[in-house]
Design a protein around this motif. Sequence first.
Motif, mmCIF file in Angstrom:
data_model
loop_
_atom_site.group_PDB
_atom_site.id
_atom_site.type_symbol
_atom_site.label_atom_id
_atom_site.label_comp_id
_atom_site.label_asym_id
_atom_site.label_seq_id
_atom_site.Cartn_x
_atom_site.Cartn_y
_atom_site.Cartn_z
ATOM 1 N N VAL A 102 0.828 -1.199 0.000
ATOM 2 C CA VAL A 102 0.000 0.000 0.000
ATOM 3 C C VAL A 102 0.863 1.249 0.000
ATOM 4 N N ALA A 103 1.895 1.264 0.852
ATOM 5 C CA ALA A 103 2.723 2.464 0.973
ATOM 6 C C ALA A 103 3.378 2.822 -0.362
ATOM 7 N N ALA A 104 3.840 1.813 -1.087
ATOM 8 C CA ALA A 104 4.526 2.059 -2.350
ATOM 9 C C ALA A 104 3.590 2.620 -3.415
ATOM 10 N N ASN A 105 2.297 2.382 -3.262
ATOM 11 C CA ASN A 105 1.324 2.807 -4.273
ATOM 12 C C ASN A 105 0.469 3.985 -3.831
ATOM 13 N N HIS B 277 -9.754 4.802 -3.412
ATOM 14 C CA HIS B 277 -10.056 5.736 -2.326
ATOM 15 C C HIS B 277 -10.154 5.003 -1.002
ATOM 16 N N ARG B 278 -10.803 3.853 -1.015
ATOM 17 C CA ARG B 278 -10.936 3.064 0.209
ATOM 18 C C ARG B 278 -9.582 2.538 0.674
ATOM 19 N N VAL B 279 -8.718 2.150 -0.266
ATOM 20 C CA VAL B 279 -7.397 1.627 0.084
ATOM 21 C C VAL B 279 -6.538 2.704 0.744
ATOM 22 N N VAL B 280 -6.477 3.889 0.142
ATOM 23 C CA VAL B 280 -5.591 4.926 0.676
ATOM 24 C C VAL B 280 -6.170 5.591 1.915
ATOM 25 N N ARG B 281 -7.494 5.486 2.092
ATOM 26 C CA ARG B 281 -8.111 6.096 3.269
ATOM 27 C C ARG B 281 -7.634 5.406 4.535
ATOM 28 N N GLY B 282 -7.541 4.076 4.487
ATOM 29 C CA GLY B 282 -6.904 3.326 5.561
ATOM 30 C C GLY B 282 -7.642 3.255 6.865
ATOM 31 N N GLN B 283 -8.954 3.448 6.881
ATOM 32 C CA GLN B 283 -9.719 3.239 8.106
ATOM 33 C C GLN B 283 -11.099 2.743 7.737
ATOM 34 N N ARG B 284 -11.699 2.001 8.624
ATOM 35 C CA ARG B 284 -13.000 1.410 8.339
ATOM 36 C C ARG B 284 -14.093 2.468 8.431
#
Length: 437
Positions: free
Chosen positions: A313-316, A401-408
Amino acid sequence: MPALTLREVLALDPVRAARPELLAGEGALDRPVRWVHSSEVYEGANFLDGGELLLTNGFGLTDAGDEVRRRYVRELAARGAAGLAVEVGRALPSMPPEVTDEACRLDLPLLALHRVVPFVRIAEAANRAIVARGLSGRRTVVRPWGDDHAAALLADLADGQALNQPEVEARAALAGFHPGPGARLLGVSLHGSRGVGAVDRAARVLGGAGALRAAFPGDVLALLAVPAAVAGDPVRAVQEAFRGAAEPGATVAVGHAVGPGGWLHWSETLRAARTTLELALTVPPAEPALPEGPSVTSARALALERELTRGGVAANRDRLAALVQHTLGPLLAWEAAHASDLVRTLEVHLRHGCSPTRTAALLHIGRQSLYQRLERIESLLGLEIDDPDLLGELLTAACAHRVVRGQRPEGARGTARPATTARQSADDMSRYFQRSA
């Protein structure tokens, strides 16, 4: 891997049952046997790597000329074969003298098997013994699991170790894992499960599916062999089994279905399950989860997330954030100024075929409220969200958007740990698989 000697192989019960007669190579009985193969291919021995004991019923030697027979033995010796065992009495009435003469000249151990014993029985017994010796010999060098053959094999498969199919099958047999004909294999990774009990319960639900399973720090890894008698989609069947078998609060990730042949496929489904579990523990879900019971997902359900985060995730993160802003910028600006849930509404709607009924039910809102949200989305973006040319781009952006948001999202069941804790567990598990003693 430490090998058995040919002398030790000859002492195995299935080999003795075949009434072996040594016709040549008595001085080479202490040479190591790395593996036991059966083959009826007589046009060369290029498939051998050296150290194999070759079993054959001799059918291809019956009508072969003298020179062809001699060349066959020479090629086996040149490839470093540990020996040749030929069944005599059925297809081949007796051992051709040219074969015996050439084996004596080259000091290649030659065995005549005078009683019919299925070669699979001989190969299985010998290869199990070879693998058992190898595991005991390298136990303190490679893996810290001692005699836990299931854990050692699962770790090697999930870590992508270089293996070969006979070795994998023999090691699986040592662990009591015997995929039946027509079985479909699926990797499964569990977090929050107390031991391997959930796997065993799911296997029973699936009609006695075979299970290669082991508990690692914080997580359980398993390879399930779903019987051919289980009708329908095996991924769905395994997911349903774990919804009833796993503990409440557990997270279960199921890989894709593969056939029983090919250890690379075993490795792929296990690795897909592990990657999916890591995503399930760190990325917010696309839609609200059930309020009770385990969270069960699959590699195909998170296929888009897996592709977007290939490499981590961090790399992307920067690339995905740019994609989201480019595609969904007006929605993000609106959500920053108003209490709304437009991006998630858009993703759920797209994931479910733009069905208003299904989308409204999953979001727990009325259809009229859904229509108002969809109209707002189309107005802000200046497009029609059911345009086929836009579906892929919009869904990808909503997922990113959901991936980079990083919270449920608020209201979703928080079955998984916080993202930082989940990533730490994933890192710990990866280090556990990769470490050597």
